[in-house]
Design an enzyme around this catalytic site. Structure first.
Site, PDB file in Angstrom:
ATOM      1  CB  SER A   1      -2.790   3.393   0.989  1.00  0.00           C
ATOM      2  OG  SER A   1      -2.059   3.253  -0.210  1.00  0.00           O
TER       3      SER A   1
ATOM      4  CE  LYS B   1      -3.334   6.452  -1.887  1.00  0.00           C
ATOM      5  NZ  LYS B   1      -3.275   5.095  -2.405  1.00  0.00           N
TER       6      LYS B   1
ATOM      7  CB  SER C   1      -5.991   2.708  -2.552  1.00  0.00           C
ATOM      8  OG  SER C   1      -4.944   3.103  -1.713  1.00  0.00           O
TER       9      SER C   1
END
Length: 394
Positions: free
Chosen positions: A63, A66, A118
């Site tokens: 993640s 991102k 997230s």
């Protein structure tokens, strides 16, 4: 005599025991005992690498992807746009902010949900809004990463970081992406947000940042962060911190546990803040090369060095400005702008200009002529007379 011998033996013995210990200590402190497979620590301003471990090894980022999606959306989208959530976004796997199909959300709010909680569904909604489809977004996204940020070993197959065999990056590239993103004020604010009230169509809650160091500020000077995890990537972590005018970025890839990723980050920050400092050279500072050509800095030059280290500055005939550390390592380099120097023009003029004679010089010359001319005539007459007398004797 014997006393001197005993003293000598004692000193040699102490040296044999102490010196290996000192050398070993230096070796141990030069390599940090990190758990993660790959890591890097850079200065956020100069971009200099202060520590690295396998930082160019391609790995899955999870993640922390991102971070790149967020800065791309901030710079390439209108944050006031209202985004209509698709069925595709609604059914995204993994962590979510529980968007509903047809729900309308401002782009800025989706970016916050993407980063703080997230939200994979927010990532898909952002991608579809910016490029029309996920496939088109992947093309636009990677073009941005390569051409505008300058990554060399990164390819992102989606906006959120869920595992894909081709979705790879390096610690070095993630540090570069974060350094780029941190120049943006909106991104910095989101990156350092601990919690956010979220009022969705079907989900009212307070989003709590998943990055523990951002959430509880357990390390002094934390300015932002993003964590990640999928089984194929292990635990990943990007964190920024600032202390005593030194701004650092730490990236961790493939740690075996959440705890280890934070311990590695703390070790990197401790190392950076204890050993380094940042220096700046202002704009419009002049330098000369060995040929006396004059150059000027056309922008601020930032470099990082060890605390107390004496650096060497050199301007090469090409105009390249080099800053070297005590071990000869190049800390920073930048092309300077050459400026026109009046010194050489003045020297050239001085060589061709003939000084005008003064009045005193003219008068002295006339006086010399008044004496020399009559004296010359008298000498000539004397010589002539002597010559005539000699001729008559013959």
């Amino acid at each position: 005599m014997k006393k001197h011998i005993y003293k000598f033996v004692l000193i040699v013995t102490l040296c044999l025991f102490l010196f290996p210990t000192m050398i070993s200590a230096n070796v141990e402190t030069s390599e940090l005992p990190l758990y993660s497979e790959s890591a890097i620590l850079i200065d956020a301003e100069s971009g200099q690498v202060l520590y690295e471990k396998n930082s160019q090894t391609q790995l899955s980022p999870a993640s922390i992807t991102k971070i790149a999606t967020a800065i791309y959306a901030i710079e390439h989208g209108n944050l006031e746009d209202i985004v209509t959530v698709s069925e595709n976004a609604r059914h995204a796997d993994g962590t979510k902010v529980y968007l509903e199909a047809g729900e309308q959300v401002p782009l800025l709010r989706l970016v916050k949900g993407l980063m703080i909680n997230s939200g994979n569904d927010a990532g898909v909604a952002i991608a579809e809004h910016l490029s029309g489809s996920l496939d088109a977004f992947v093309i636009d996204f990677n073009e941005f990463l390569q051409e505008e940020i300058g990554v060399e070993n990164t390819y992102f197959a989606n906006p959120h970081g869920l595992y894909h065999p081709e979705h790879l990056t390096t610690a070095e590239d993630m540090a570069k992406i974060t350094q780029y993103a941190m120049k943006n004020e909106i991104f910095r604010e989101i990156f350092n947000t601990s919690e956010l009230a979220w009022h969705g169509e079907t989900w009212d809650t307070t989003l709590i940042n998943h990055h523990a160091m951002v959430r509880d500020k357990s390390y002094e000077g934390i300015t932002g962060g993003k964590n990640g995890y999928v089984s194929e990537a292990g635990f990943t972590l990007v964190t920024t911190a600032e202390h005593d005018n030194l701004s650092l970025i730490a990236v961790i890839l493939n740690a075996a546990s959440d705890k280890q990723s934070y311990e590695d980050t703390t070790a990197l920050f401790n190392y950076g803040f204890q050993h380094f400092e940042t220096e700046k050279i202002d704009r419009n500072v002049q330098y000369e090369d060995s040929n006396e050509n004059t150059y000027v800095t056309n922008q601020e030059i930032i470099y990082t060095k060890r605390i107390g280290e004496v650096v060497e500055e050199e301007v090469r005939p090409s105009g390249m400005f080099i800053i070297k550390g005590e071990n000869g390592e190049i800390l920073q380099k930048q092309k300077l702008v050459q400026v026109i120097s009046n010194k050489k023009d003045e020297q050239m003029k001085s060589e061709v200009v003939v000084a005008s004679p003064s009045t005193d010089d003219v008068m002295n010359a006339e006086n010399h002529l008044r004496i020399i001319v009559p004296l010359s005539i008298a000498i000539s007459l004397l010589i002539s007379s002597l010559f005539i007398v000699q001729v008559r004797k013959i």
